[in-house]
Design a protein around this motif. Structure first.
Motif, mmCIF file in Angstrom:
data_model
loop_
_atom_site.group_PDB
_atom_site.id
_atom_site.type_symbol
_atom_site.label_atom_id
_atom_site.label_comp_id
_atom_site.label_asym_id
_atom_site.label_seq_id
_atom_site.Cartn_x
_atom_site.Cartn_y
_atom_site.Cartn_z
ATOM 1 N N CYS A 50 0.744 -1.210 -0.020
ATOM 2 C CA CYS A 50 0.142 0.046 0.077
ATOM 3 C C CYS A 50 0.881 1.266 0.144
ATOM 4 N N ARG A 51 0.424 2.150 -0.731
ATOM 5 C CA ARG A 51 1.392 3.590 -1.053
ATOM 6 C C ARG A 51 1.245 4.463 0.244
ATOM 7 N N LYS A 52 0.092 4.086 1.180
ATOM 8 C CA LYS A 52 -0.012 4.698 2.363
ATOM 9 C C LYS A 52 0.653 4.143 3.600
ATOM 10 N N CYS A 53 0.222 2.925 3.963
ATOM 11 C CA CYS A 53 0.657 2.468 5.162
ATOM 12 C C CYS A 53 1.761 1.330 5.021
ATOM 13 N N GLU A 62 -3.261 -2.451 -7.241
ATOM 14 C CA GLU A 62 -3.780 -1.699 -6.090
ATOM 15 C C GLU A 62 -2.899 -0.780 -5.526
ATOM 16 N N GLU A 63 -3.593 0.224 -5.419
ATOM 17 C CA GLU A 63 -2.523 1.404 -4.855
ATOM 18 C C GLU A 63 -2.687 1.534 -3.191
ATOM 19 N N TYR A 64 -3.899 1.120 -2.833
ATOM 20 C CA TYR A 64 -4.038 1.123 -1.253
ATOM 21 C C TYR A 64 -4.468 -0.030 -0.842
ATOM 22 N N CYS A 65 -4.406 -0.219 0.310
ATOM 23 C CA CYS A 65 -5.123 -1.381 0.902
ATOM 24 C C CYS A 65 -6.508 -1.105 1.398
ATOM 25 N N CYS A 68 -6.779 1.578 4.085
ATOM 26 C CA CYS A 68 -6.563 2.925 3.695
ATOM 27 C C CYS A 68 -7.376 3.390 2.545
ATOM 28 N N SER A 69 -7.945 2.597 1.868
ATOM 29 C CA SER A 69 -9.329 2.861 1.024
ATOM 30 C C SER A 69 -10.292 3.550 1.729
ATOM 31 N N ARG A 73 -6.470 9.228 5.861
ATOM 32 C CA ARG A 73 -5.058 9.004 6.317
ATOM 33 C C ARG A 73 -4.358 10.469 6.299
ATOM 34 N N SER A 77 3.147 8.639 4.294
ATOM 35 C CA SER A 77 3.345 7.198 4.088
ATOM 36 C C SER A 77 4.037 6.500 5.173
#
Length: 241
Positions: A50-53, A62-65, A68-69, A73, A77
């Motif tokens: 995930c690009r965030k967490c 998939e950019e985000y889990c 995080c979707s 947030r 990152s």
């Protein structure tokens, strides 16, 4: 897998033999910081993430889990080095509740080795350990996040600032709460010391990232105080594929 090892470490291990952070037994080769068999009991976080967490996701598309979707947030990152599996859970508990701070030598080395380039790109001014309430610190004798941050500081060359972010309110344990309840539980639990200059970019340091409620609550307080960018680094992360 070998991480940093110095003469001073060798001398210390003659007096205080190095113990494996997973099984707790004395390791045969102290410079490895962990038993060769036990390293395989820890599950590294692998790409794609995930690009965030930084949790593992199923595909590069998939950019985000899922977490995080679904949830806002505020941090930029974050990264973690191992999944929070049963071996990691026992090891983290030994650090916090049995005063096995020396186990953090291995975890800090693993984090520093894995994410040195990532951290360089973040251009952080300070490492900020997630604080514990003063009563909990007195009970344990230390804050495991601060102990981890000081070890990471030696690897990454980023100073630790443990006075800026403070835990002002004691909260009930998070483990039995859902994500929304966790965030509510942490509302107003953190504050900042306004007498300390506000850094522009920081890395929050903690031992475990699960739902993200603690990191989110800390981030909101830091950004309200004027911090521009907040990243985080944790030993373990829960969830993911």
């Amino acid at each position: 897998m070998k991480y940093g090892y110095r003469l001073a470490d060798f001398c210390e291990n003659l007096l205080f033999p190095r113990r494996c952070p997973v099984c707790g037994e004395i390791v045969e080769a102290a410079e490895d910081l962990i038993c060769p068999e036990c390293i395989h009991k820890l599950k590294p976080v692998r790409q794609p993430t995930c690009r965030k967490c930084g949790k593992e996701v199923f595909s590069e598309q998939e950019e985000y889990c899922m977490d995080c979707s679904r949830h806002r947030r505020s941090f930029e990152s974050g990264v973690a080095v191992f999944h929070y599996n049963e071996a990691a859970r026992r090891s983290m508990a030994a650090i916090k509740y049995k005063n096995k701070r020396e186990y953090l030598d291995f975890y800090a080395s693993a984090m520093a080795y894995r994410y040195r380039k990532t951290v360089e790109h973040w251009h952080a001014e300070v490492l900020i350990p997630v604080p514990v309430h003063p009563s909990r610190r007195r009970q344990r004798g230390f804050n495991q996040a601060e102990e981890l941050a000081r070890r990471l500081s030696r690897h990454w060359g980023i100073p630790v600032e443990s006075r800026f972010l403070l835990r002002s309110r004691k909260t009930v344990p998070q483990r039995d709460l859902n994500p929304q309840e966790r965030l509510r539980n942490l509302q107003e639990a953190f504050t900042v010391d306004r007498s300390i200059p506000v850094p522009g970019s920081v890395i929050l340091v903690d031992d475990i990232y699960t739902t993200g409620s603690t990191i989110e609550a800390c981030t909101r307080v830091l950004k309200a105080a004027g911090v521009q960018e907040v990243h985080f680094a944790a030993i373990c992360i829960g969830g993911g594929r």
